[in-house]
Design an enzyme around this catalytic site. Structure first.
Site, mmCIF file in Angstrom:
data_model
loop_
_atom_site.group_PDB
_atom_site.id
_atom_site.type_symbol
_atom_site.label_atom_id
_atom_site.label_comp_id
_atom_site.label_asym_id
_atom_site.label_seq_id
_atom_site.Cartn_x
_atom_site.Cartn_y
_atom_site.Cartn_z
ATOM 1 N N LYS A 99 0.812 -1.224 0.000
ATOM 2 C CA LYS A 99 0.000 0.000 0.000
ATOM 3 C C LYS A 99 0.846 1.276 0.000
ATOM 4 O O LYS A 99 0.422 2.317 -0.497
ATOM 5 C CB LYS A 99 -0.932 0.000 1.210
ATOM 6 C CG LYS A 99 -2.008 -1.077 1.178
ATOM 7 C CD LYS A 99 -3.031 -0.826 0.077
ATOM 8 C CE LYS A 99 -4.198 -1.809 0.159
ATOM 9 N NZ LYS A 99 -5.108 -1.673 -1.000
ATOM 10 N N GLU A 121 -9.584 5.657 3.316
ATOM 11 C CA GLU A 121 -10.358 4.565 3.885
ATOM 12 C C GLU A 121 -9.385 3.421 4.137
ATOM 13 O O GLU A 121 -8.345 3.343 3.501
ATOM 14 C CB GLU A 121 -11.440 4.115 2.901
ATOM 15 C CG GLU A 121 -10.976 3.124 1.819
ATOM 16 C CD GLU A 121 -9.954 3.686 0.838
ATOM 17 O OE1 GLU A 121 -9.882 4.926 0.700
ATOM 18 O OE2 GLU A 121 -9.215 2.897 0.215
ATOM 19 N N SER A 388 1.547 -9.648 -0.892
ATOM 20 C CA SER A 388 1.259 -8.216 -0.822
ATOM 21 C C SER A 388 1.581 -7.605 0.538
ATOM 22 O O SER A 388 1.845 -6.417 0.640
ATOM 23 C CB SER A 388 -0.212 -7.965 -1.169
ATOM 24 O OG SER A 388 -1.056 -8.723 -0.324
#
Lengths: 408, 294
Positions: A99, A121, A388
């Site tokens: 991210k 969010e 990830s």
């Protein structure tokens, strides 16, 4: 609007922000000028060598890129059929997940636009932590919307965000998970759009976000492609990644889209099983609809009311998905399958015990589906799997689930 | 996918079985007539199905009888991202009470038989999309609706639905906001019909302190580009605010204030009590707007 630049063989979006029929801008008029401003800022940044240089510097010296591509020999042996599995280690990024790639890029855009406040969010909290991190780094005010249920199951990330100086706003509406966190973030943006940049964390939502997030995450696939060529002298037979909104998957896939021989597999969350209706597999079991500003596959009833999703993984617990994945599904360029909560837990254990790497529950879905994927590939297939994020954040939740099970 | 919005194929709007003959839309004509006689339009809002369909129809009828010039009927949606907490809660009450679109349209038809004023449906894009724009418009027109307000449908995505509305003799109302550029306002003015919904604030529906600060500037910019009636909405939670907004525009839309007042009656309130309160609120708004200084 001019057609978006094509990057690295990736297709779309077109001049209307569409990937095939999917995408678009279904948002209140109030934010339409801000979307145009954001798109213009992004185009300006893409054409500005100093932006690329600054982004590269941050990704290298702050995020820790390039991340390794690890040849997972014991996992490969376990899977059999002579496969060679490589792991793209986004779990080794600063803050523990992919991210941050997007958060750094969008923070730079925010600075270009002269805005001093960011909102986001978050589901699992990884995007929230990434935003809190870049906000601290650049001295921006930051507010993160998070569903109350997710705040419970990802309490560690809530604490991290607060420690970083970010305000975490609990969302008690609806399902109290990622879907409602997105609703609240969009409402905040509608209200504060003139002073605030919305760092949307996944490759979903209204144009230009799916495009912009893909471009910031495509560094995953660019590196992986180069690294696998270096290690094996050829392209992989397949690339595999988990899909919630789809940002790490599109980041891994995009640089391989033009390599027609590379099969792409996205793994959605099948939750308690597709047949139970308690899952988050929008591409597998949903149909096209508009949620959060774009046309894409959505879990919904006949009237178009959006259904509650379920997944053990807060980051995949979302009834929608990015528009580009919807298009890749329809064209058949990518294949989407779904992995249950139980299979994901098994995947987490498998990767831990064969490679000494504990993946996030999200990434564990990709591992949990590997056996099925490999069964459909030729003997000796070369496979790149996106890891990830790392699993630390999930340990309290997983410990609770596995507490009463005997060690295998 | 179903027939979709037909967003890239204007003209694909026709579907059999709507209004007998697609007459000129009534919504805009009616509001223009209010303006022509020197009055200000009052458009109150009711959430269909809050707390049940029969009661919401009854409340709407009371509003019409109390002097509303048109009524905006909210259709519940699971993810209403342009709405603040009051309208969100109303939609959740309706959905929790078993609201379904087909029954909502039946309630519109029931209301249509009881009142003469124009009815505008406010709904989000997805419920329309799932029916298909042409089918949705045909059903809505058959039920007696006169127009649609779709808060997550900006100009760029509106061509297909606009054509479907026209084919059924309905208006597609578009919104402008204080953040809209002059260029965007000009585009909206070209594409809108019925009236233009001038959003009072940068924000979602519901009350807040500074509701009207940016209204005059917005209205002036829109007025310069269209002859359509201009109605101001979002956060009008007093007669005084309604009068001030109407002073610069052609009328007002009042939603959260009324919805909250009805909710405050409590779950046990009778339909009669709800209708009586809605009627009183519309009467005081009506009186305020009619008494405004010349």
């Amino acid at each position: 609007m001019r057609p978006a630049e094509r990057v690295e063989g990736a297709e779309g979006p077109d001049a209307h922000g569409r990937f095939g029929p999917y995408g678009g801008q279904y948002v209140p008029e109030t934010v339409m000028p801000a979307l145009a401003e954001l798109e213009a800022a992004f185009r300006g940044a893409l054409a500005d060598p100093s932006f690329h240089a600054e982004l590269e510097r941050l990704l290298r010296d702050y995020v820790g890129r390039p991340t390794p591509l690890w040849h997972a020999e014991r996992l490969s042996q376990r899977l059999g059929r002579g496969v060679r599995v490589y792991l793209k280690r986004e779990d080794l990024c600063h803050t523990g997940a992919h991210k941050i790639n997007n958060a750094v890029g969008q923070a730079l855009l925010c600075l270009r636009m002269g805005k001093k406040r960011v909102i986001a969010e978050t589901g699992a909290g990884q995007h929230g932590v990434a935003c809190a991190t870049v906000a601290a780094l650049f001295g921006l005010r930051c507010r993160v919307y998070m569903g109350e249920e997710d705040m419970e199951r990802q309490a560690l990330n809530v604490f991290r965000m607060r420690l970083l100086g970010t305000e975490v706003a609990p969302v008690s509406a609806g399902t109290r998970t990622l879907k409602d966190a997105l609703n609240e973030a969009i409402r905040d943006w509608v209200t504060n759009v003139e002073t605030t940049h919305y760092i949307l964390g996944t490759a979903a939502g209204m144009h230009p976000y799916p495009w912009l997030v893909r471009e910031f995450q495509a560094v995953i696939g660019r590196e992986a492609r180069r690294q696998v060529l270096q290690a094996e002298g050829r392209l992989p037979d397949a690339a595999v990644a988990c899909v919630g909104g789809g940002s790490n998957a599109i980041g891994l896939f995009a640089p391989f889209l033009a390599d027609r021989g590379v099969r792409l597999f996205g793994v959605e969350a099948a939750g308690r099983g597709l047949e139970t209706g308690e899952h988050a597999a929008s591409l597998t079991a949903g149909r096209p609809g508009v949620l959060h500003g774009s046309l894409s596959y959505v879990l919904q009833d006949e009237d178009g009311q959006v259904l509650n999703a379920h997944s053990i993984s807060a980051g995949l617990d979302y009834p929608g998905v990015g528009p580009e994945h919807s298009h890749l599904r329809d064209t058949g360029r990518a294949t989407y399958l779904a992995c249950t909560d139980a299979e994901a837990l098994e995947g987490m254990r498998l990767l831990g015990q064969t490679e000494g790497i504990i993946p996030a529950l999200e990434s564990a879905h990709a591992v949990g589906a590997l056996e099925r994927i490999v069964a459909g590939l030729p003997e000796g297939a070369l496979v790149v799997v996106g890891v990830s994020g790392r699993g630390d954040k999930d340990m309290p939740q997983v410990a609770k689930l596995l507490m009463n099970e005997p060690a295998p | 996918m179903n027939e979709g919005l037909g967003a890239r194929s204007p003209g694909a709007g026709g579907a059999p079985g709507g209004r007998p003959e697609a007459a000129a839309p009534r919504l805009g004509a009616s509001l223009a007539a209010v303006r022509a006689r020197g009055a200000k339009a009052l458009v109150p809002y009711v959430m269909l199905g809050d707390p049940d369909l029969e009661t919401s129809v009854r409340v709407a009828r009371a509003m019409a009888e109390a002097g509303a010039d048109a009524i905006e009927l909210g259709m519940p949606f699971s993810d209403p991202l342009a709405d603040g907490p009051v309208i969100q809660a109303a939609g959740q009450r309706a959905l929790g009470g078993g609201y379904r679109l087909a029954r909502g349209l039946q309630a519109v038809a029931d209301l249509r038989r009881q009142v003469a004023c124009p009815l505008a449906l406010m709904t989000y894009v997805n419920p329309i999309l799932q029916r298909g724009a042409a089918s949705f418009c045909a059903e809505a027109a058959r039920a007696g609706a006169d127009g649609l307000v779709v808060p997550d449908l900006p100009l760029e995505e509106s061509a297909g639905l606009g054509a479907s509305c026209r084919a059924q003799g309905m208006d597609l109302v578009l919104l402008v906001a204080p953040t809209s550029t002059d260029e965007r306002i000009a585009g909206v003015a070209r594409a809108a019909s019925g009236f233009i919904y001038c959003v009072s604030v940068v924000g979602v529906t519901g009350a807040r302190e500074d509701t009207l600060v940016r209204v005059p500037a917005t209205v002036v910019r829109v007025r310069a580009r269209t002859a359509l009636p201009l109605l101001v909405g979002f956060g009008i939670n007093s007669v005084e605010k309604a009068v001030r907004a109407a002073a610069v525009a052609d009328g007002v839309i009042v939603a959260s204030w009324i919805v909250q007042a009805l909710a405050d009656l409590g779950a046990g309130a009778t339909p009669e009590a709800r209708a009586a309160l809605a009627s009183r609120m519309v009467r005081v708004l009506r009186a305020g707007l009619d008494a405004r200084p010349a």
